[in-house]
Enzyme design. Sequence first.
Site, PDB file in Angstrom:
ATOM      1  N   CYS A 188       0.966  -1.100  -0.070  1.00 16.12           N
ATOM      2  CA  CYS A 188       0.141  -0.082  -0.015  1.00 16.12           C
ATOM      3  C   CYS A 188       0.900   1.239  -0.078  1.00 16.12           C
ATOM      4  O   CYS A 188       1.656   1.451   0.775  1.00 16.12           O
ATOM      5  CB  CYS A 188      -0.996   0.036   1.037  1.00 16.12           C
ATOM      6  SG  CYS A 188      -1.946   1.557   1.269  1.00 16.12           S
ATOM      7  N   CYS A 223       0.640   3.303   3.286  1.00 12.16           N
ATOM      8  CA  CYS A 223       1.180   3.096   4.406  1.00 12.16           C
ATOM      9  C   CYS A 223       2.781   3.200   4.242  1.00 12.16           C
ATOM     10  O   CYS A 223       3.290   3.267   5.222  1.00 12.16           O
ATOM     11  CB  CYS A 223       0.959   1.401   4.462  1.00 12.16           C
ATOM     12  SG  CYS A 223      -0.429   0.716   4.954  1.00 12.16           S
ATOM     13  N   ASP A 265      -0.465  16.849  -1.669  1.00  7.00           N
ATOM     14  CA  ASP A 265      -0.956  15.778  -2.605  1.00  7.00           C
ATOM     15  C   ASP A 265       0.004  16.110  -3.776  1.00  7.00           C
ATOM     16  O   ASP A 265       0.516  17.160  -4.156  1.00  7.00           O
ATOM     17  CB  ASP A 265      -2.418  16.093  -3.162  1.00  7.00           C
ATOM     18  CG  ASP A 265      -2.951  15.065  -4.174  1.00  7.00           C
ATOM     19  OD1 ASP A 265      -3.901  14.254  -3.751  1.00  7.00           O
ATOM     20  OD2 ASP A 265      -2.395  14.966  -5.354  1.00  7.00           O
ATOM     21  N   HIS A 300      -3.757   0.607   8.403  1.00 10.01           N
ATOM     22  CA  HIS A 300      -4.373   0.664   7.104  1.00 10.01           C
ATOM     23  C   HIS A 300      -5.717   0.324   6.998  1.00 10.01           C
ATOM     24  O   HIS A 300      -6.363  -0.728   7.746  1.00 10.01           O
ATOM     25  CB  HIS A 300      -3.743  -0.704   6.440  1.00 10.01           C
ATOM     26  CG  HIS A 300      -4.473  -0.914   5.038  1.00 10.01           C
ATOM     27  ND1 HIS A 300      -3.915   0.112   3.805  1.00 10.01           N
ATOM     28  CD2 HIS A 300      -5.172  -1.713   4.444  1.00 10.01           C
ATOM     29  CE1 HIS A 300      -4.545  -0.193   2.727  1.00 10.01           C
ATOM     30  NE2 HIS A 300      -5.491  -1.249   2.976  1.00 10.01           N
ATOM     31  N   ASN A 310     -13.075  10.113  -0.967  1.00 10.08           N
ATOM     32  CA  ASN A 310     -13.727   9.183  -2.172  1.00 10.08           C
ATOM     33  C   ASN A 310     -13.658   7.699  -1.634  1.00 10.08           C
ATOM     34  O   ASN A 310     -12.797   7.344  -1.235  1.00 10.08           O
ATOM     35  CB  ASN A 310     -12.871   9.433  -3.405  1.00 10.08           C
ATOM     36  CG  ASN A 310     -12.944  10.678  -3.903  1.00 10.08           C
ATOM     37  OD1 ASN A 310     -13.931  11.475  -3.946  1.00 10.08           O
ATOM     38  ND2 ASN A 310     -11.602  11.320  -4.442  1.00 10.08           N
ATOM     39  N   GLY A 353     -14.105   7.583  -7.740  1.00 11.07           N
ATOM     40  CA  GLY A 353     -12.744   7.960  -8.111  1.00 11.07           C
ATOM     41  C   GLY A 353     -11.795   7.474  -7.313  1.00 11.07           C
ATOM     42  O   GLY A 353     -10.448   8.226  -7.462  1.00 11.07           O
ATOM     43  N   HIS A 396      -6.392   3.184   0.527  1.00 12.37           N
ATOM     44  CA  HIS A 396      -5.999   3.499   2.017  1.00 12.37           C
ATOM     45  C   HIS A 396      -6.874   4.906   2.244  1.00 12.37           C
ATOM     46  O   HIS A 396      -6.566   5.804   1.690  1.00 12.37           O
ATOM     47  CB  HIS A 396      -4.603   3.796   2.215  1.00 12.37           C
ATOM     48  CG  HIS A 396      -4.001   4.010   3.659  1.00 12.37           C
ATOM     49  ND1 HIS A 396      -3.253   3.248   4.003  1.00 12.37           N
ATOM     50  CD2 HIS A 396      -4.437   4.867   4.438  1.00 12.37           C
ATOM     51  CE1 HIS A 396      -2.813   3.442   5.345  1.00 12.37           C
ATOM     52  NE2 HIS A 396      -3.548   4.658   5.514  1.00 12.37           N
ATOM     53  N   HIS A 424      -8.231   8.135   2.933  1.00 17.70           N
ATOM     54  CA  HIS A 424      -7.572   9.633   3.037  1.00 17.70           C
ATOM     55  C   HIS A 424      -8.808  10.549   2.819  1.00 17.70           C
ATOM     56  O   HIS A 424      -9.623  10.478   1.930  1.00 17.70           O
ATOM     57  CB  HIS A 424      -6.543   9.828   1.915  1.00 17.70           C
ATOM     58  CG  HIS A 424      -6.984   9.217   0.530  1.00 17.70           C
ATOM     59  ND1 HIS A 424      -6.987   8.035   0.118  1.00 17.70           N
ATOM     60  CD2 HIS A 424      -7.295   9.862  -0.512  1.00 17.70           C
ATOM     61  CE1 HIS A 424      -7.406   7.985  -0.966  1.00 17.70           C
ATOM     62  NE2 HIS A 424      -7.565   9.126  -1.413  1.00 17.70           N
ATOM     63  N   HIS A 466      -9.200  14.424   1.456  1.00 19.38           N
ATOM     64  CA  HIS A 466      -8.631  15.510   0.737  1.00 19.38           C
ATOM     65  C   HIS A 466      -9.075  16.869   1.500  1.00 19.38           C
ATOM     66  O   HIS A 466     -10.343  17.213   1.801  1.00 19.38           O
ATOM     67  CB  HIS A 466      -9.248  15.677  -0.573  1.00 19.38           C
ATOM     68  CG  HIS A 466      -9.039  14.384  -1.640  1.00 19.38           C
ATOM     69  ND1 HIS A 466      -7.795  14.346  -2.422  1.00 19.38           N
ATOM     70  CD2 HIS A 466      -9.413  13.198  -1.538  1.00 19.38           C
ATOM     71  CE1 HIS A 466      -7.686  13.396  -2.777  1.00 19.38           C
ATOM     72  NE2 HIS A 466      -8.852  12.468  -2.480  1.00 19.38           N
TER      73      HIS A 466
HETATM   74  P1  AMP Z   1      -8.261   9.344  -4.500  1.00 19.89           P
HETATM   75  O1  AMP Z   1      -8.142   9.670  -5.999  1.00 19.89           O
HETATM   76  O2  AMP Z   1      -9.387  10.108  -3.905  1.00 19.89           O
HETATM   77  O3  AMP Z   1      -7.998   7.961  -4.177  1.00 19.89           O
HETATM   78  O4  AMP Z   1      -6.974  10.167  -4.110  1.00 19.89           O
HETATM   79  C1  AMP Z   1      -5.586  10.018  -4.194  1.00 19.89           C
HETATM   80  C2  AMP Z   1      -4.875  11.175  -4.299  1.00 19.89           C
HETATM   81  O5  AMP Z   1      -3.391  10.502  -4.186  1.00 19.89           O
HETATM   82  C3  AMP Z   1      -4.732  11.887  -5.620  1.00 19.89           C
HETATM   83  O6  AMP Z   1      -5.107  13.135  -5.521  1.00 19.89           O
HETATM   84  C4  AMP Z   1      -3.232  11.591  -6.066  1.00 19.89           C
HETATM   85  O7  AMP Z   1      -2.930  12.708  -6.653  1.00 19.89           O
HETATM   86  C5  AMP Z   1      -2.515  11.284  -4.565  1.00 19.89           C
HETATM   87  N1  AMP Z   1      -1.292  10.657  -4.774  1.00 19.89           N
HETATM   88  C6  AMP Z   1      -1.077   9.502  -5.451  1.00 19.89           C
HETATM   89  N2  AMP Z   1       0.373   9.235  -5.156  1.00 19.89           N
HETATM   90  C7  AMP Z   1       0.632  10.313  -4.248  1.00 19.89           C
HETATM   91  C8  AMP Z   1       2.157  10.259  -3.584  1.00 19.89           C
HETATM   92  N3  AMP Z   1       2.943   9.622  -3.866  1.00 19.89           N
HETATM   93  N4  AMP Z   1       2.316  11.486  -2.800  1.00 19.89           N
HETATM   94  C9  AMP Z   1       1.260  12.244  -2.913  1.00 19.89           C
HETATM   95  N5  AMP Z   1       0.070  12.205  -3.326  1.00 19.89           N
HETATM   96  C10 AMP Z   1      -0.143  11.144  -3.936  1.00 19.89           C
END
Ligand code: AMP
Length: 116
Positions: free
Chosen positions: A6, A9, A32, A48, A89, A95, A100, A102, A104
């Site tokens: 993950c 993680c 992000d 997780h 989300n 989307g 994991h 999160h 926003h």
């Molecule tokens: P979601 O689409 O709601 O699952 O959001 C996942 C978010 O993680 C997206 O906005 C990506 O731009 C962000 N993301 C993916 N990889 C990384 C990373 N290595 N560091 C920071 N953000 C990331």
Amino acid sequence: MTEGDCLFCRIAAGDVPSDRVHEDDLVVAFRDISPVAPTHILLIPRRHIASAAELVEADGALIGRLVAVAGELARQEGIAEGGFRVVTNVGADAGQSVAHLHLHLLGGRRLSWPPG
Ligand code: AMP
């Protein structure tokens, strides 16, 4: 998905670099990598949890911490007064791209509603 696979993680463990803005015993927050607003911060539990759909009542303190830290960061970022959005989300139709949980934290520009 195991913890070792993950991405978030691995970010929480410090094995993958991130631009961290907060960490405590329960929560890590980082910017992000592809921001869609002037402030775009992700807040994750260290533990997780695949998505908000897996939360149970016993996770109340964790959710409280996530939301409280989001508000604290909004104040630090200077977006609390103008307004901001906290969103999570869940699943393909929403989307979700990282499995994991999160939040926003978005702000610093006018955010449209309803979301796309
Ligand atoms: P979601 O689409 O709601 O699952 O959001 C996942 C978010 O993680 C997206 O906005 C990506 O731009 C962000 N993301 C993916 N990889 C990384 C990373 N290595 N560091 C920071 N953000 C990331």
